[in-house]
Enzyme design. Sequence first.
Site, short mmCIF file in Angstrom:
data_model
loop_
_atom_site.label_atom_id
_atom_site.label_comp_id
_atom_site.label_asym_id
_atom_site.label_seq_id
_atom_site.Cartn_x
_atom_site.Cartn_y
_atom_site.Cartn_z
NE ARG A 1 -34.93 -74.00 -33.60
CZ ARG A 1 -33.92 -74.74 -33.16
NH1 ARG A 1 -32.87 -74.15 -32.63
NH2 ARG A 1 -33.97 -76.05 -33.26
CG HIS B 1 -38.08 -75.25 -40.74
ND1 HIS B 1 -37.82 -76.60 -40.64
CD2 HIS B 1 -37.94 -74.75 -39.49
CE1 HIS B 1 -37.53 -76.90 -39.40
NE2 HIS B 1 -37.60 -75.79 -38.67
CD1 TRP C 1 -23.60 -67.72 -44.73
CD2 TRP C 1 -24.67 -66.05 -43.72
NE1 TRP C 1 -23.17 -67.69 -43.42
CE2 TRP C 1 -23.81 -66.65 -42.77
CE3 TRP C 1 -25.44 -64.97 -43.30
CZ2 TRP C 1 -23.70 -66.23 -41.45
CZ3 TRP C 1 -25.33 -64.54 -41.99
CH2 TRP C 1 -24.45 -65.17 -41.08
CG HIS D 1 -37.17 -75.08 -29.42
ND1 HIS D 1 -35.85 -75.45 -29.45
CD2 HIS D 1 -37.71 -75.57 -30.57
CE1 HIS D 1 -35.60 -76.15 -30.54
NE2 HIS D 1 -36.72 -76.22 -31.25
C1 HEM Z 1 -39.62 -82.03 -36.70
C2 HEM Z 1 -39.74 -80.76 -36.29
C3 HEM Z 1 -38.58 -79.78 -36.32
C4 HEM Z 1 -37.23 -80.00 -36.35
C5 HEM Z 1 -36.46 -81.33 -36.32
C6 HEM Z 1 -36.60 -78.67 -36.40
C7 HEM Z 1 -35.21 -78.47 -36.44
C8 HEM Z 1 -34.61 -77.22 -36.58
C9 HEM Z 1 -33.18 -77.01 -36.64
C10 HEM Z 1 -32.11 -78.10 -36.55
C11 HEM Z 1 -32.98 -75.67 -36.79
C12 HEM Z 1 -31.64 -74.94 -36.90
C13 HEM Z 1 -31.27 -74.34 -35.55
C14 HEM Z 1 -29.94 -73.60 -35.68
O1 HEM Z 1 -28.97 -74.25 -36.15
O2 HEM Z 1 -29.86 -72.40 -35.30
C15 HEM Z 1 -34.27 -75.05 -36.84
C16 HEM Z 1 -34.47 -73.69 -36.99
C17 HEM Z 1 -35.72 -73.08 -36.95
N1 HEM Z 1 -36.92 -73.70 -36.65
FE1 HEM Z 1 -37.25 -75.69 -36.62
N2 HEM Z 1 -37.55 -77.70 -36.40
C18 HEM Z 1 -38.78 -78.33 -36.35
C19 HEM Z 1 -40.03 -77.69 -36.28
C20 HEM Z 1 -40.20 -76.33 -36.19
C21 HEM Z 1 -41.48 -75.69 -35.87
C22 HEM Z 1 -42.78 -76.44 -35.54
C23 HEM Z 1 -41.26 -74.34 -35.89
C24 HEM Z 1 -42.21 -73.20 -35.63
C25 HEM Z 1 -43.54 -73.28 -35.80
C26 HEM Z 1 -39.85 -74.14 -36.22
C27 HEM Z 1 -39.25 -72.91 -36.39
C28 HEM Z 1 -37.90 -72.72 -36.66
C29 HEM Z 1 -37.31 -71.43 -37.01
C30 HEM Z 1 -38.06 -70.11 -37.17
C31 HEM Z 1 -35.93 -71.66 -37.20
C32 HEM Z 1 -34.87 -70.63 -37.61
C33 HEM Z 1 -34.20 -70.07 -36.36
C34 HEM Z 1 -33.05 -69.11 -36.69
O3 HEM Z 1 -32.95 -68.65 -37.85
O4 HEM Z 1 -32.27 -68.81 -35.76
N3 HEM Z 1 -39.24 -75.37 -36.39
N4 HEM Z 1 -35.26 -76.01 -36.70
N1 2O0 Z 2 -34.02 -71.36 -47.47
C1 2O0 Z 2 -33.28 -72.36 -47.04
O1 2O0 Z 2 -32.54 -73.02 -47.73
C2 2O0 Z 2 -33.43 -72.76 -45.63
C3 2O0 Z 2 -34.88 -73.12 -45.40
N2 2O0 Z 2 -34.92 -74.14 -44.36
C4 2O0 Z 2 -35.14 -75.43 -44.61
N3 2O0 Z 2 -35.14 -76.09 -43.46
C5 2O0 Z 2 -34.89 -75.23 -42.47
C6 2O0 Z 2 -34.80 -75.43 -41.07
C7 2O0 Z 2 -34.55 -74.33 -40.28
C8 2O0 Z 2 -34.37 -73.05 -40.84
C9 2O0 Z 2 -34.47 -72.85 -42.23
C10 2O0 Z 2 -34.73 -73.97 -43.02
#
Ligand code: HEM
Ligand code: 2O0
Length: 290
Positions: A45, A172, A188, A49
Site C-alpha cells: 500500500r 486487495h 480478521w 499510495h
Molecule cells: C479504487 C481504488 C482503491 C481504493 C478506493 C482502495 C481503498 C482501500 C482502503 C479503504 C483500504 C483499507 C485501508 C485501511 O483501513 O487500513 C485499502 C487497503 C489496501 N489497499 Fe487499496 N484501494 C484501491 C486500490 C488499490 C491498489 C491499486 C492497490 C495496490 C496495487 C491497493 C492495495 C491495498 C492493500 C495491499 C491494502 C491492505 C493494507 C493493509 O492491510 O494494511 N489498493 N485500500
Molecule cells: N478477504 C477479505 O474479506 C478482505 C479482502 N478485501 C476486499 N477489499 C479489500 C480492500 C482492502 C483490503 C482487503 C480487502
Amino acid sequence: VVHIAAVNKDRSFDDYQRIYNTIAEKIREEDEYDGYIGYGPILVRLGWHSSGTYDKNDNTGGSYGGTMRFKLEQSDGANNGLGNARAFMEPILKEFPWISHGDLYTLGAVCAVQELQGPKVKWRPGRVDMPEDTTPKNGRLPDAANGADYVRNFYARLNMNDREAVALTGAHCLGRTHLKNSGFDGPWGAASNSFTNEFFVNLLNEQWKLQKNKAGNMQYDSPKGYMMLETDYALVQDPAYLKIVKEFANNEGAFFKEFASCFQKLLENGIDYPKDAPTYVFKTLDEQDL
Ligand code: HEM
Ligand SMILES: NC(=O)CCn1cnc2ccccc21
C-alpha cells in the site's frame, strides 16, 4: 513536469538485492504485525499510495520525488495508517542512506509482492528526492464510496485501462481494512498475506450484502465474514470489468502476468528512463536459499 531517472553508476544489482533482502528478512522476522498478517500488505500500500498521486494530464505526482516523506502527503486521510510502513522503513534508510525515498518505497512494494508468492515485478532505480514544495495537494488518492464510472475515471488519470484497473485492484487479496484508518471494517479471519487471485474468486462466489458498518459507512459483507468496498464491488457491476474479473478468477497466471506489468507501470508513472537505465528482477529469499 519532467522527471528523468538518475542512473547511479556507483550502485549495482547486488546493492539493490541487498536492500531487497534486508526488507524481506524484516518482513519474515516481524510476523506478528496486525494480527500476524505481517508488514507485506501495508508495504504494498505504501508503494501504491506513493505512486497513486500521479496525474497523466500534467505529469505531476507519482513516486519520483519521494514526497510521501513529508507531513502534507501523510496528512491525506487516504494515507491513514501508513505511518507503520514508514516506521518499518526507517532502519532501512539508516542502513542504506544512499537510496532515494521514492526508490525505497517502490522497492519495498515489489519485495512484498514477490515475498508473498506473487509474480516477479521488474523494478528500475533512479527516482530522486524532491523538495517539500513539490508535494502534490491532498485529494488525488481514490475514495472507496463510489461505483464503476468513478473507478474507470480514476484509473484513467493514472493512464490505466480496464484490464489494468481490474488487475491492480486484485492487490486487495492482501491485508485488510481497519476501522481506525479508513472507516471500513475488515474481517480478521479472512485477511491474507499471500498474493493470489482470491479477490476475484470471492467477488464471484460469495453472496454480498451492502450494509452500513459500525462507522456508518457502506460496505459489502459476506456470510463467511469477507468484505468488499463499493469500489471493489463495482468490478462485478460493470459488464466490461466483470468479463475481466471472470478471466482472472479462472486463470491466476493471466492475473499475475497483467499485475506484474501494470504494477511496474504504476510505480514508474511520470518517470523518463534513459536508455542506459538498468532493469532489475530481484530474487526471492527462497530462490537464494536464505
Ligand atoms: C479504487 C481504488 C482503491 C481504493 C478506493 C482502495 C481503498 C482501500 C482502503 C479503504 C483500504 C483499507 C485501508 C485501511 O483501513 O487500513 C485499502 C487497503 C489496501 N489497499 Fe487499496 N484501494 C484501491 C486500490 C488499490 C491498489 C491499486 C492497490 C495496490 C496495487 C491497493 C492495495 C491495498 C492493500 C495491499 C491494502 C491492505 C493494507 C493493509 O492491510 O494494511 N489498493 N485500500
Ligand atoms: N478477504 C477479505 O474479506 C478482505 C479482502 N478485501 C476486499 N477489499 C479489500 C480492500 C482492502 C483490503 C482487503 C480487502
